[in-house]
Write a protein that holds these residues in place. Structure first.
Motif, mmCIF file in Angstrom:
data_model
loop_
_atom_site.group_PDB
_atom_site.id
_atom_site.type_symbol
_atom_site.label_atom_id
_atom_site.label_comp_id
_atom_site.label_asym_id
_atom_site.label_seq_id
_atom_site.Cartn_x
_atom_site.Cartn_y
_atom_site.Cartn_z
ATOM 1 N N VAL A 55 0.854 -1.195 0.000
ATOM 2 C CA VAL A 55 0.000 0.000 0.000
ATOM 3 C C VAL A 55 0.886 1.240 0.000
ATOM 4 N N HIS A 56 1.923 1.226 0.828
ATOM 5 C CA HIS A 56 2.856 2.358 0.852
ATOM 6 C C HIS A 56 3.572 2.512 -0.491
ATOM 7 N N GLU A 57 4.074 1.415 -1.017
ATOM 8 C CA GLU A 57 4.833 1.464 -2.265
ATOM 9 C C GLU A 57 3.985 1.953 -3.438
ATOM 10 N N LEU A 58 2.747 1.492 -3.525
ATOM 11 C CA LEU A 58 1.889 1.832 -4.661
ATOM 12 C C LEU A 58 1.287 3.229 -4.574
ATOM 13 N N TYR A 59 0.921 3.668 -3.371
ATOM 14 C CA TYR A 59 0.141 4.901 -3.240
ATOM 15 C C TYR A 59 0.866 6.038 -2.516
ATOM 16 N N ARG A 60 1.918 5.747 -1.766
ATOM 17 C CA ARG A 60 2.690 6.749 -1.020
ATOM 18 C C ARG A 60 1.807 7.681 -0.172
ATOM 19 N N PRO A 61 0.932 7.117 0.663
ATOM 20 C CA PRO A 61 0.060 7.982 1.476
ATOM 21 C C PRO A 61 0.857 8.804 2.480
ATOM 22 N N LYS A 62 0.430 10.036 2.692
ATOM 23 C CA LYS A 62 1.067 10.929 3.654
ATOM 24 C C LYS A 62 0.252 11.082 4.927
ATOM 25 N N ILE A 63 -1.031 10.737 4.860
ATOM 26 C CA ILE A 63 -1.894 10.785 6.039
ATOM 27 C C ILE A 63 -2.470 9.392 6.239
ATOM 28 N N GLY A 64 -2.350 8.876 7.458
ATOM 29 C CA GLY A 64 -2.878 7.558 7.761
ATOM 30 C C GLY A 64 -3.952 7.633 8.833
ATOM 31 N N ILE A 65 -5.080 7.020 8.580
ATOM 32 C CA ILE A 65 -6.135 6.878 9.581
ATOM 33 C C ILE A 65 -6.030 5.440 10.067
ATOM 34 N N VAL A 66 -5.653 5.291 11.349
ATOM 35 C CA VAL A 66 -5.164 4.020 11.873
ATOM 36 C C VAL A 66 -6.052 3.516 13.010
ATOM 37 N N LYS B 16 0.111 -0.440 20.473
ATOM 38 C CA LYS B 16 1.507 -0.787 20.200
ATOM 39 C C LYS B 16 1.668 -1.435 18.829
ATOM 40 N N ILE B 17 0.769 -2.330 18.474
ATOM 41 C CA ILE B 17 0.851 -2.984 17.160
ATOM 42 C C ILE B 17 0.566 -1.977 16.051
ATOM 43 N N ALA B 18 -0.395 -1.087 16.264
ATOM 44 C CA ALA B 18 -0.699 -0.060 15.263
ATOM 45 C C ALA B 18 0.508 0.851 15.041
ATOM 46 N N ALA B 19 1.205 1.210 16.119
ATOM 47 C CA ALA B 19 2.414 2.032 15.986
ATOM 48 C C ALA B 19 3.492 1.266 15.224
ATOM 49 N N GLU B 20 3.600 -0.036 15.473
ATOM 50 C CA GLU B 20 4.557 -0.858 14.731
ATOM 51 C C GLU B 20 4.224 -0.852 13.239
ATOM 52 N N ALA B 21 2.943 -0.966 12.885
ATOM 53 C CA ALA B 21 2.541 -0.913 11.475
ATOM 54 C C ALA B 21 2.940 0.418 10.853
ATOM 55 N N VAL B 22 2.708 1.506 11.557
ATOM 56 C CA VAL B 22 3.057 2.841 11.053
ATOM 57 C C VAL B 22 4.561 2.942 10.826
ATOM 58 N N HIS B 23 5.350 2.544 11.822
ATOM 59 C CA HIS B 23 6.808 2.669 11.705
ATOM 60 C C HIS B 23 7.408 1.706 10.682
ATOM 61 N N ARG B 24 6.889 0.498 10.620
ATOM 62 C CA ARG B 24 7.471 -0.528 9.756
ATOM 63 C C ARG B 24 7.117 -0.335 8.284
ATOM 64 N N TYR B 25 5.888 0.077 7.998
ATOM 65 C CA TYR B 25 5.414 0.033 6.620
ATOM 66 C C TYR B 25 5.174 1.384 5.954
ATOM 67 N N PHE B 26 5.166 2.473 6.699
ATOM 68 C CA PHE B 26 4.747 3.749 6.118
ATOM 69 C C PHE B 26 5.710 4.873 6.420
ATOM 70 N N ASP B 27 5.558 5.951 5.656
ATOM 71 C CA ASP B 27 6.288 7.195 5.876
ATOM 72 C C ASP B 27 5.262 8.324 5.967
ATOM 73 N N PHE B 28 4.284 8.155 6.863
ATOM 74 C CA PHE B 28 3.229 9.153 7.032
ATOM 75 C C PHE B 28 3.807 10.453 7.584
ATOM 76 N N GLU B 29 3.226 11.567 7.178
ATOM 77 C CA GLU B 29 3.513 12.851 7.810
ATOM 78 C C GLU B 29 2.607 13.058 9.011
ATOM 79 N N THR B 30 1.374 12.547 8.912
ATOM 80 C CA THR B 30 0.375 12.688 9.972
ATOM 81 C C THR B 30 -0.398 11.391 10.099
ATOM 82 N N VAL B 31 -0.699 11.001 11.340
ATOM 83 C CA VAL B 31 -1.593 9.869 11.574
ATOM 84 C C VAL B 31 -2.749 10.321 12.449
#
Length: 150
Positions: free
Chosen positions: A74-85, A96-111
């Motif tokens: 999802v990150h590779e194809l769409y490069r989202p900058k805002i994540g609703i988690v 804790k798991i949601a934070a792991e998903a954010v850190h491991r898979y995304f480069d969000f500017e805002t969550v």
């Protein structure tokens, strides 16, 4: 049968082009049912959604989901900058798991955390998620009815 109208259906992998943005559907790992007359009724596959405006940041609403490795796609194809988690735990990721998903898979500017505090078996606030993020990325926790301009 439940009163919905003006439906524009889609499925994971599909994209719908609208006037000023595109909507793409992604997988989400969750159940999907409701109770009608005391019996469970299947509602179809759960999904996440990517909203890509012609101008402005791409938004990824994960939907109710568990962490899964294809979030990297999802990150590779769409490069989202805002994540609703989702962070409510029990029926979706906990903080804790949601934070792991954010850190491991995304480069969000805002969550923006969601799916918490709506009933008693869920996390009542997103504090565990916010703490586990460690200050990166920026977190916006809206009050009920508050808006965010992107």
């Amino acid at each position: 049968g439940q009163g919905a109208s003006n439906i524009n259906p889609g499925n994971p992998g599909g994209t719908i082009a609208l006037d000023d943005f595109r909507v793409s559907f992604t997988p989400a790992f969750h159940s999907s049912s409701t109770i009608v007359d005391g019996k469970p009724v299947y509602l179809g596959n759960p999904m996440g959604i990517v909203i890509a405006p012609e101008a402005g940041p791409v938004v990824y609403h994960m939907g109710d989901t568990a962490i899964f490795s294809d979030m990297a796609l999802v990150h590779e194809l769409y490069r989202p900058k805002i994540g609703i988690v989702p962070v409510g735990d029990r029926f979706t990721m906990g903080g804790k798991i949601a934070a792991e998903a954010v850190h491991r898979y995304f480069d969000f500017e805002t969550v923006i955390p969601c799916h918490y505090g709506t009933f008693d078996v869920l996390a009542q606030n997103p504090s565990e998620f916010v703490a586990a993020l460690g200050g990166k990325p920026r977190v916006f926790v809206p009050a009920i009815g508050e808006t965010l301009e992107v």
